[in-house]
Scaffold this motif. Structure first.
Motif, PDB file in Angstrom:
ATOM      1  N   ALA A  42     -25.220  31.969 108.018  1.00  0.00           N
ATOM      2  CA  ALA A  42     -26.113  30.963 107.283  1.00  0.00           C
ATOM      3  C   ALA A  42     -26.905  30.064 108.504  1.00  0.00           C
ATOM      4  CB  ALA A  42     -25.395  29.999 106.590  1.00  0.00           C
ATOM      5  N   GLY A  43     -26.268  29.798 109.612  1.00  0.00           N
ATOM      6  CA  GLY A  43     -27.078  29.226 110.659  1.00  0.00           C
ATOM      7  C   GLY A  43     -28.173  29.990 111.441  1.00  0.00           C
ATOM      8  N   HIS A  44     -28.267  31.209 111.029  1.00  0.00           N
ATOM      9  CA  HIS A  44     -29.444  32.113 111.382  1.00  0.00           C
ATOM     10  C   HIS A  44     -30.416  32.373 110.307  1.00  0.00           C
ATOM     11  CE1 HIS A  44     -26.748  32.495 114.933  1.00  0.00           C
ATOM     12  NE2 HIS A  44     -26.063  33.329 114.207  1.00  0.00           N
ATOM     13  N   ILE A  45     -30.313  31.912 109.300  1.00  0.00           N
ATOM     14  CA  ILE A  45     -31.155  32.055 107.900  1.00  0.00           C
ATOM     15  C   ILE A  45     -31.872  30.876 107.511  1.00  0.00           C
ATOM     16  CG2 ILE A  45     -31.340  32.983 105.680  1.00  0.00           C
ATOM     17  CD1 ILE A  45     -28.644  34.493 106.037  1.00  0.00           C
ATOM     18  N   ASP A  46     -33.170  30.920 107.497  1.00  0.00           N
ATOM     19  CA  ASP A  46     -33.869  29.402 107.246  1.00  0.00           C
ATOM     20  C   ASP A  46     -34.503  29.721 105.770  1.00  0.00           C
ATOM     21  OD1 ASP A  46     -34.207  28.405 110.074  1.00  0.00           O
ATOM     22  OD2 ASP A  46     -34.776  30.336 110.579  1.00  0.00           O
ATOM     23  N   ILE A  47     -35.085  30.807 105.393  1.00  0.00           N
ATOM     24  CA  ILE A  47     -35.805  31.256 104.260  1.00  0.00           C
ATOM     25  C   ILE A  47     -35.152  32.599 103.487  1.00  0.00           C
ATOM     26  CG2 ILE A  47     -37.965  31.614 102.970  1.00  0.00           C
ATOM     27  CD1 ILE A  47     -39.361  30.106 105.468  1.00  0.00           C
ATOM     28  N   TRP A  48     -34.796  32.183 102.160  1.00  0.00           N
ATOM     29  CA  TRP A  48     -34.292  33.378 101.348  1.00  0.00           C
ATOM     30  C   TRP A  48     -35.165  33.745 100.468  1.00  0.00           C
ATOM     31  CZ3 TRP A  48     -28.785  35.004 101.774  1.00  0.00           C
ATOM     32  CH2 TRP A  48     -28.343  36.032 100.980  1.00  0.00           C
ATOM     33  N   LYS A  49     -35.845  34.684 100.468  1.00  0.00           N
ATOM     34  CA  LYS A  49     -36.874  35.118  99.394  1.00  0.00           C
ATOM     35  C   LYS A  49     -35.925  36.043  98.283  1.00  0.00           C
ATOM     36  CE  LYS A  49     -40.393  38.149 100.009  1.00  0.00           C
ATOM     37  NZ  LYS A  49     -41.442  38.574 100.466  1.00  0.00           N
ATOM     38  N   VAL A  50     -36.210  35.471  97.352  1.00  0.00           N
ATOM     39  CA  VAL A  50     -35.793  36.323  96.208  1.00  0.00           C
ATOM     40  C   VAL A  50     -36.703  37.399  95.682  1.00  0.00           C
ATOM     41  CG1 VAL A  50     -34.723  36.206  93.741  1.00  0.00           C
ATOM     42  CG2 VAL A  50     -34.081  34.520  95.272  1.00  0.00           C
ATOM     43  N   GLY A  51     -36.762  38.753  96.057  1.00  0.00           N
ATOM     44  CA  GLY A  51     -37.558  39.373  95.965  1.00  0.00           C
ATOM     45  C   GLY A  51     -37.987  39.855  94.656  1.00  0.00           C
ATOM     46  N   TRP A  52     -39.512  40.245  94.738  1.00  0.00           N
ATOM     47  CA  TRP A  52     -40.116  40.831  93.506  1.00  0.00           C
ATOM     48  C   TRP A  52     -39.860  39.881  92.173  1.00  0.00           C
ATOM     49  CZ3 TRP A  52     -36.631  44.593  95.697  1.00  0.00           C
ATOM     50  CH2 TRP A  52     -37.192  45.155  96.901  1.00  0.00           C
ATOM     51  N   GLY A  53     -39.260  40.670  91.139  1.00  0.00           N
ATOM     52  CA  GLY A  53     -38.959  39.902  89.882  1.00  0.00           C
ATOM     53  C   GLY A  53     -37.606  39.781  89.743  1.00  0.00           C
ATOM     54  N   THR A  54     -36.709  40.038  90.579  1.00  0.00           N
ATOM     55  CA  THR A  54     -35.382  39.847  90.590  1.00  0.00           C
ATOM     56  C   THR A  54     -34.666  38.571  89.850  1.00  0.00           C
ATOM     57  OG1 THR A  54     -34.806  39.443  92.710  1.00  0.00           O
ATOM     58  CG2 THR A  54     -34.863  41.959  92.244  1.00  0.00           C
ATOM     59  N   ALA A  55     -35.448  37.583  90.501  1.00  0.00           N
ATOM     60  CA  ALA A  55     -34.881  36.292  89.691  1.00  0.00           C
ATOM     61  C   ALA A  55     -35.058  36.400  88.250  1.00  0.00           C
ATOM     62  CB  ALA A  55     -35.756  35.105  90.446  1.00  0.00           C
ATOM     63  N   TYR A  56     -35.947  37.021  87.687  1.00  0.00           N
ATOM     64  CA  TYR A  56     -36.239  36.922  86.376  1.00  0.00           C
ATOM     65  C   TYR A  56     -34.799  37.586  85.648  1.00  0.00           C
ATOM     66  CZ  TYR A  56     -39.160  36.343  81.989  1.00  0.00           C
ATOM     67  OH  TYR A  56     -39.699  36.222  80.781  1.00  0.00           O
ATOM     68  N   VAL A  57     -34.293  38.312  86.195  1.00  0.00           N
ATOM     69  CA  VAL A  57     -33.279  39.253  85.320  1.00  0.00           C
ATOM     70  C   VAL A  57     -32.125  38.840  86.122  1.00  0.00           C
ATOM     71  CG1 VAL A  57     -35.032  41.026  84.667  1.00  0.00           C
ATOM     72  CG2 VAL A  57     -33.689  41.165  86.878  1.00  0.00           C
ATOM     73  N   ASP A  58     -31.633  38.156  86.793  1.00  0.00           N
ATOM     74  CA  ASP A  58     -30.465  37.737  87.424  1.00  0.00           C
ATOM     75  C   ASP A  58     -29.563  36.627  86.806  1.00  0.00           C
ATOM     76  OD1 ASP A  58     -28.145  37.491  89.229  1.00  0.00           O
ATOM     77  OD2 ASP A  58     -29.355  36.895  91.079  1.00  0.00           O
ATOM     78  N   SER A  59     -28.558  37.233  86.030  1.00  0.00           N
ATOM     79  CA  SER A  59     -28.071  36.079  85.262  1.00  0.00           C
ATOM     80  C   SER A  59     -26.992  35.240  86.143  1.00  0.00           C
ATOM     81  CB  SER A  59     -26.873  36.945  84.288  1.00  0.00           C
ATOM     82  OG  SER A  59     -25.960  37.592  84.941  1.00  0.00           O
ATOM     83  N   ALA A  60     -26.846  35.680  87.411  1.00  0.00           N
ATOM     84  CA  ALA A  60     -26.212  34.696  88.239  1.00  0.00           C
ATOM     85  C   ALA A  60     -27.048  33.760  89.296  1.00  0.00           C
ATOM     86  CB  ALA A  60     -25.058  35.403  89.022  1.00  0.00           C
ATOM     87  N   LEU A  61     -28.244  33.662  88.904  1.00  0.00           N
ATOM     88  CA  LEU A  61     -29.191  33.290  89.771  1.00  0.00           C
ATOM     89  C   LEU A  61     -28.749  31.930  90.021  1.00  0.00           C
ATOM     90  CD1 LEU A  61     -31.903  33.472  91.319  1.00  0.00           C
ATOM     91  CD2 LEU A  61     -33.101  32.596  89.188  1.00  0.00           C
ATOM     92  N   SER A  62     -28.501  31.035  89.202  1.00  0.00           N
ATOM     93  CA  SER A  62     -28.068  29.619  89.456  1.00  0.00           C
ATOM     94  C   SER A  62     -26.955  29.391  90.574  1.00  0.00           C
ATOM     95  CB  SER A  62     -28.036  28.734  88.261  1.00  0.00           C
ATOM     96  OG  SER A  62     -28.960  28.769  87.148  1.00  0.00           O
ATOM     97  N   ALA A  63     -26.041  30.363  90.591  1.00  0.00           N
ATOM     98  CA  ALA A  63     -24.751  30.325  91.398  1.00  0.00           C
ATOM     99  C   ALA A  63     -25.546  30.741  92.628  1.00  0.00           C
ATOM    100  CB  ALA A  63     -23.848  31.131  90.719  1.00  0.00           C
ATOM    101  N   LYS A  64     -26.153  31.826  92.757  1.00  0.00           N
ATOM    102  CA  LYS A  64     -26.732  31.938  94.034  1.00  0.00           C
ATOM    103  C   LYS A  64     -27.602  31.114  94.800  1.00  0.00           C
ATOM    104  CE  LYS A  64     -28.444  36.195  94.471  1.00  0.00           C
ATOM    105  NZ  LYS A  64     -29.446  37.308  94.448  1.00  0.00           N
ATOM    106  N   LEU A  65     -28.442  30.350  93.931  1.00  0.00           N
ATOM    107  CA  LEU A  65     -29.234  29.259  94.518  1.00  0.00           C
ATOM    108  C   LEU A  65     -28.306  28.214  95.021  1.00  0.00           C
ATOM    109  CD1 LEU A  65     -32.397  29.302  92.267  1.00  0.00           C
ATOM    110  CD2 LEU A  65     -32.043  30.533  94.396  1.00  0.00           C
ATOM    111  N   ALA A  66     -27.381  27.760  94.211  1.00  0.00           N
ATOM    112  CA  ALA A  66     -26.385  26.677  94.498  1.00  0.00           C
ATOM    113  C   ALA A  66     -25.759  26.906  96.030  1.00  0.00           C
ATOM    114  CB  ALA A  66     -25.390  26.222  93.480  1.00  0.00           C
TER     115      ALA A  66
END
Length: 261
Positions: A42-66
């Protein structure tokens, strides 16, 4: 675990960073994989891009963003999804949804649907009201090259419209935009963009190790690198710090044999 500190390494910025940003692309990682990576890197990552339209179909998106929020990693919605929403007249709905679920950054691009520069400017201005905007420039199609002289105008237009940073197109393949079909860097494009905006305002998409090493050698350890694969985060950090032969510049110290005796 306390990390070692016995090597003489180049200075490296620490989070929160304004330079030396590592921007990763998430192609659909699950929450367990996300948590595992963040635990070590985590200390080496600044921006995490959720690519393409995967955010639209990921049912666990909220947990990942948290998880990302808890580890001080900024979540960015990929530009392809916003482009599609814009083309369908749903840009407002997309931006509203993105804010509600927890994205802090939005990528604005025009590589998937037909969009003029003035339309892109308007979309950047709208997105910048609620998000930090990354504006992508460059062609996505293999074999389609934008001449170096065309890049600065779009980059400057994007920044003027409210983008925080510009992103030079490379895709996850590393064979378009900033690169030729073989994955070689196009130095004329890179130098034209940097001359116009300054290197600190650019994230260079560079998914391949040879490309990442080229940018580190050219601009130093605090160059902004994007579209880094999740599995390559620690590898990229070693490139930045000269802990890999591609970027190592080690001067042998005298009398080291005596010191080891």
């Amino acid at each position: 675990m306390t990390l070692p500190a016995f090597l003489d390494l180049p200075p490296r910025s620490v989070k929160p960073r304004s330079v030396g940003v590592t921007h990763v692309i998430d192609q659909g990682a699950g929450t367990a994989a996300t948590a595992d990576l963040l635990a070590s890197a985590a200390g080496h990552i600044d921006i995490w891009k959720v690519g393409w339209g995967t955010a639209y179909v990921d049912s666990a998106l909220s947990a990942k963003l948290a998880l990302l929020e808890a580890h001080d990693v900024a979540a960015c919605l990929g530009g392809t999804m916003l482009e599609i929403a814009w083309a369908q007249g749903a840009a407002e709905a997309c931006l509203e949804w993105a804010g509600e679920v927890g994205f802090r950054l939005i990528e604005v691009s025009r590589g998937t649907v037909a969009m003029s520069m003035s339309e892109k400017r308007a979309l950047i201005r709208r997105a910048a009201r609620d998000f930090t905007v990354l504006a992508e420039t460059g062609a996505k199609s293999p074999g389609e090259r934008n001449a170096a002289r065309h890049w600065p105008a779009e980059c400057l237009s994007d920044l003027d419209a409210g983008a925080r940073l510009v992103v030079t197109e490379g895709r996850q393949s590393g064979t378009v935009g900033t690169f030729d079909e073989s994955g070689r860097v196009r130095p004329d494009v890179v130098e034209a963009v940097v001359a116009a905006t300054g290197v600190e305002r650019v994230i260079f998409e560079a998914p391949r190790a040879s490309q990442q090493a080229w940018f580190v050698r050219r601009f130093g350890p605090d160059v902004n690198l994007g579209n880094v694969a999740l599995a390559d985060v620690l590898s990229v950090e070693t490139l930045r710090l000269g802990l890999r032969s591609d970027t190592a510049a080690v001067v042998r110290r005298e009398h080291q044999e005596a010191e080891l005796a």
